[in-house]
Scaffold this motif. Sequence first.
Motif, PDB file in Angstrom:
ATOM      1  N   SER A  57      -5.579   1.209  -1.520  1.00 34.29           N
ATOM      2  CA  SER A  57      -4.350   0.908  -2.249  1.00 34.29           C
ATOM      3  C   SER A  57      -4.651   0.681  -3.724  1.00 34.29           C
ATOM      4  O   SER A  57      -3.955   1.191  -4.609  1.00 34.29           O
ATOM      5  CB  SER A  57      -3.672  -0.332  -1.653  1.00 34.29           C
TER       6      SER A  57
ATOM      7  N   LYS B  19       0.922   4.867   0.759  1.00 33.87           N
ATOM      8  CA  LYS B  19       1.508   3.805   1.570  1.00 33.87           C
ATOM      9  C   LYS B  19       0.585   3.508   2.735  1.00 33.87           C
ATOM     10  O   LYS B  19       0.664   4.124   3.801  1.00 33.87           O
ATOM     11  CB  LYS B  19       2.895   4.200   2.096  1.00 33.87           C
ATOM     12  N   PRO B  20      -0.340   2.547   2.563  1.00 39.52           N
ATOM     13  CA  PRO B  20      -1.228   2.180   3.690  1.00 39.52           C
ATOM     14  C   PRO B  20      -0.435   1.443   4.778  1.00 39.52           C
ATOM     15  O   PRO B  20       0.389   0.583   4.483  1.00 39.52           O
ATOM     16  CB  PRO B  20      -2.247   1.244   3.035  1.00 39.52           C
TER      17      PRO B  20
ATOM     18  N   HIS C 201       2.221  -4.116  -2.238  1.00 41.01           N
ATOM     19  CA  HIS C 201       1.710  -4.773  -3.451  1.00 41.01           C
ATOM     20  C   HIS C 201       2.059  -6.260  -3.450  1.00 41.01           C
ATOM     21  O   HIS C 201       1.274  -7.088  -3.943  1.00 41.01           O
ATOM     22  CB  HIS C 201       2.304  -4.100  -4.690  1.00 41.01           C
TER      23      HIS C 201
END
Length: 363
Positions: free
Chosen positions: A349, A356-357, A41
């Motif tokens: 995302s 969790k990419p 993020h």
Amino acid sequence: MKTIAALSTGPDEPFTLAELDIDEPRPDELLVRIEAVGLCHTDLATKAMFPDGVAVVLGHEGAGIVERVGADVTDVHPGDKVVISYASCGTCERCGSGNPAYCRNFAQLNTSGARPDGSPTLTGPDGPVVGSFFGQSSFARYALTARRNAVVVPAEADLALAASFGCGVQTGAGAVVHVLKPGPDSRLVVFGLGGVGMAAVMAAANLGVRQIVGVDLSDTRRQTALKVGATDVLDGSAPELLTTLRQLTGGGATHAFDTTAVPGVIRTAAQGLASLGTLVLVGIGPDATLDLADLMGGGKTVRGSIEGDSDPQRFIPQLVEWQLDNAFPMQEIVRVFPFSQINEAVARSHDGSAIKPVLVFDA
């Protein structure tokens, strides 16, 4: 030499792949061939801060193979596997006391866009590109990083699973291990079950915490949390969430962890603590209003944490050891995307379908 990088040129512009020149490693630097890099993020929030027309290479959860080392680097060698974490100076009093996440030079080293002396690591056709993000800019095939940023990991480590140990997972797991420090009889509630929250759940499970409650709006994420160590899950949108939480935890949690940065959620997290309970916050958002009478009357503690108060050189090896021992099931939360599909990873995302990419290079 040349490197392919995912270039951001505006808040609303997609990433584009571009060939850039990357500098040679200086005496204290490593050149790393990135094999996997987590999408966090923080990358997307930072992308939104740069105006249109400014070329930026982000990425701060890189992992790869050391290609070359500078003349002063004697304990890392070409061919070593490394996970790259945040930058710290190592010389200020905070670094010296074992708190590198609070390094006095953190902003300059991680978000200035260049080396500490102002020199660029990446150059494009129009000149220097904003780089050195968290001392790495690992949305690229090759990244330069200081020796202090790189943590050598065993050859058998799966870098696609370990890449996000450098930031997001370190933040969640570290907040539990180093700050909250719950015991076997503790009751921990984790608000927000993205990558950071899931890491907190997994760390608590490894500490043998009796009750680990995950709270999230997504049923899919709640079910995943049960797979990775949560004992109970709650729907964050439930109208009687606070009442249910207190009942479930026998009067209130001993520990709580918020990843959402949503003011209402933070207030609920604090109110859901039992007397003398502790809430740790890791998200940055708008100001939250807390019930001071509740805090003071219950002797509660609310504090923030950066990077889980972790020293990467000490904590990342612990995370890798848990992973190799099948005690930290990252495979349940990682979704792998080819590096060329970075915009697809961003989309997944945003819509929450990828917890969790992680971007990987296949050539």
